[in-house]
Design a protein around this motif. Structure first.
Motif, PDB file in Angstrom:
ATOM      1  N   GLY A   1      -9.162  51.427  54.256  1.00 41.98           N
ATOM      2  CA  GLY A   1      -8.100  50.727  53.180  1.00 41.98           C
ATOM      3  C   GLY A   1      -8.554  51.948  51.994  1.00 41.98           C
ATOM      4  O   GLY A   1      -7.654  52.401  51.386  1.00 41.98           O
ATOM      5  N   LEU A   2     -10.020  52.077  51.350  1.00 38.25           N
ATOM      6  CA  LEU A   2     -10.367  53.059  50.883  1.00 38.25           C
ATOM      7  C   LEU A   2      -9.564  54.954  51.090  1.00 38.25           C
ATOM      8  O   LEU A   2      -9.295  55.650  50.026  1.00 38.25           O
TER       9      LEU A   2
ATOM     10  N   LEU B   1      -5.849  42.528  54.282  1.00 36.26           N
ATOM     11  CA  LEU B   1      -6.459  42.358  55.882  1.00 36.26           C
ATOM     12  C   LEU B   1      -7.434  41.649  56.493  1.00 36.26           C
ATOM     13  O   LEU B   1      -7.993  41.034  57.701  1.00 36.26           O
ATOM     14  N   GLU B   2      -8.641  42.068  55.809  1.00 35.94           N
ATOM     15  CA  GLU B   2      -9.560  41.282  56.022  1.00 35.94           C
ATOM     16  C   GLU B   2     -10.299  39.946  56.169  1.00 35.94           C
ATOM     17  O   GLU B   2     -11.499  39.514  56.959  1.00 35.94           O
TER      18      GLU B   2
ATOM     19  N   TYR C   1      -7.346  55.850  48.278  1.00 36.73           N
ATOM     20  CA  TYR C   1      -8.115  57.536  47.836  1.00 36.73           C
ATOM     21  C   TYR C   1      -7.695  58.673  48.208  1.00 36.73           C
ATOM     22  O   TYR C   1      -6.997  59.549  47.388  1.00 36.73           O
ATOM     23  N   PRO C   2      -8.560  59.365  49.054  1.00 33.93           N
ATOM     24  CA  PRO C   2      -8.380  60.765  49.550  1.00 33.93           C
ATOM     25  C   PRO C   2      -6.510  60.890  49.862  1.00 33.93           C
ATOM     26  O   PRO C   2      -6.385  61.635  49.694  1.00 33.93           O
ATOM     27  N   ALA C   3      -5.959  59.679  50.557  1.00 33.99           N
ATOM     28  CA  ALA C   3      -4.313  59.726  50.857  1.00 33.99           C
ATOM     29  C   ALA C   3      -3.703  59.100  49.709  1.00 33.99           C
ATOM     30  O   ALA C   3      -2.155  59.764  50.429  1.00 33.99           O
TER      31      ALA C   3
ATOM     32  N   ALA D   1      -0.799  51.456  50.384  1.00 36.82           N
ATOM     33  CA  ALA D   1      -1.175  50.883  51.929  1.00 36.82           C
ATOM     34  C   ALA D   1      -2.343  50.248  51.319  1.00 36.82           C
ATOM     35  O   ALA D   1      -2.719  49.716  52.803  1.00 36.82           O
ATOM     36  N   GLY D   2      -3.210  50.610  51.000  1.00 34.87           N
ATOM     37  CA  GLY D   2      -4.789  50.763  51.192  1.00 34.87           C
ATOM     38  C   GLY D   2      -5.132  49.562  50.371  1.00 34.87           C
ATOM     39  O   GLY D   2      -6.016  48.944  51.217  1.00 34.87           O
ATOM     40  N   ALA D   3      -4.621  48.768  50.008  1.00 31.90           N
ATOM     41  CA  ALA D   3      -4.599  47.482  49.471  1.00 31.90           C
ATOM     42  C   ALA D   3      -4.203  46.214  50.441  1.00 31.90           C
ATOM     43  O   ALA D   3      -4.909  45.624  50.633  1.00 31.90           O
TER      44      ALA D   3
END
Length: 182
Positions: free
Chosen positions: A20-21, A39-40, A25-27, A32-34
């Motif tokens: 997710g991170l 899903l956690e 950030y890098p992508a 999408a990360g959120a």
């Protein structure tokens, strides 16, 4: 099976967090990360359902079920806190965000911080003890539920020990080092 699932859930927590991170950030894909980070909680639902099914299928209540309850309690109390903390560090490192605020190191501010963490531990213990109590009622056989009761006491002891440690910060607050002026 339950112990393996606990390990898989813990590993899954970190894999989803890293994924997710990385997306966030890098992508450069914050939505999408959120979504991946959201899903956690499903991992904990899977563990809860698997534990209930294991008990329903006649498994002897033992330390594995107690450990699952403690894991779930810890995740409820500290999961969001951990994600927020790591997210702040990732935002700083990869997205030019401000440096994360460090917890206070001295005095009553540190005591207050430790007290807040202790309250999280109390929440974790309460969730674990509550889940264990539900399991005890579910099994409904006092001759088989002794290990679950023992884990309830373990959760209370952990919160008590953490409370004593947190209290020491209030009773004996650490003083900031004296600054030497030149």
């Amino acid at each position: 099976m339950i112990v393996t699932l606990i390990v898989v859930c813990e590993a899954g927590f970190w894999v989803l967090l890293a994924g997710g991170l990385a997306l966030r950030y890098p992508a450069g894909m914050p939505r999408a990360g959120a979504a991946v980070l959201l899903l956690e909680p499903l991992l904990e639902v899977v563990l809860l359902v698997a534990t209930a099914i294991d008990l329903k299928n006649g498994a002897e209540p033992d330390w594995k079920h107690g450990l699952a309850a403690l894991y779930l309690g810890y995740t409820v109390a500290y999961g969001h806190y951990t994600i927020t903390w790591i997210d702040g560090h990732a935002a700083h490192r990869f997205a030019g965000g401000p440096p994360p605020v460090k917890p206070p190191r001295y005095g009553m501010a540190r005591a207050k911080h430790e007290g807040t963490l202790w309250l999280r531990t109390v929440l974790a213990a309460a969730v674990a003890a509550g889940l264990l109590q539900i399991a005890i009622w579910y099994v409904d056989d006092a001759s088989r539920t002794g290990p679950l009761t023992d884990w309830q006491l373990t959760a209370v002891r952990a919160a008590g020990i953490h409370g004593v440690i947190a209290l020491t910060y209030a009773i004996w607050p650490k003083k900031a080092p004296a600054r030497v002026e030149r």
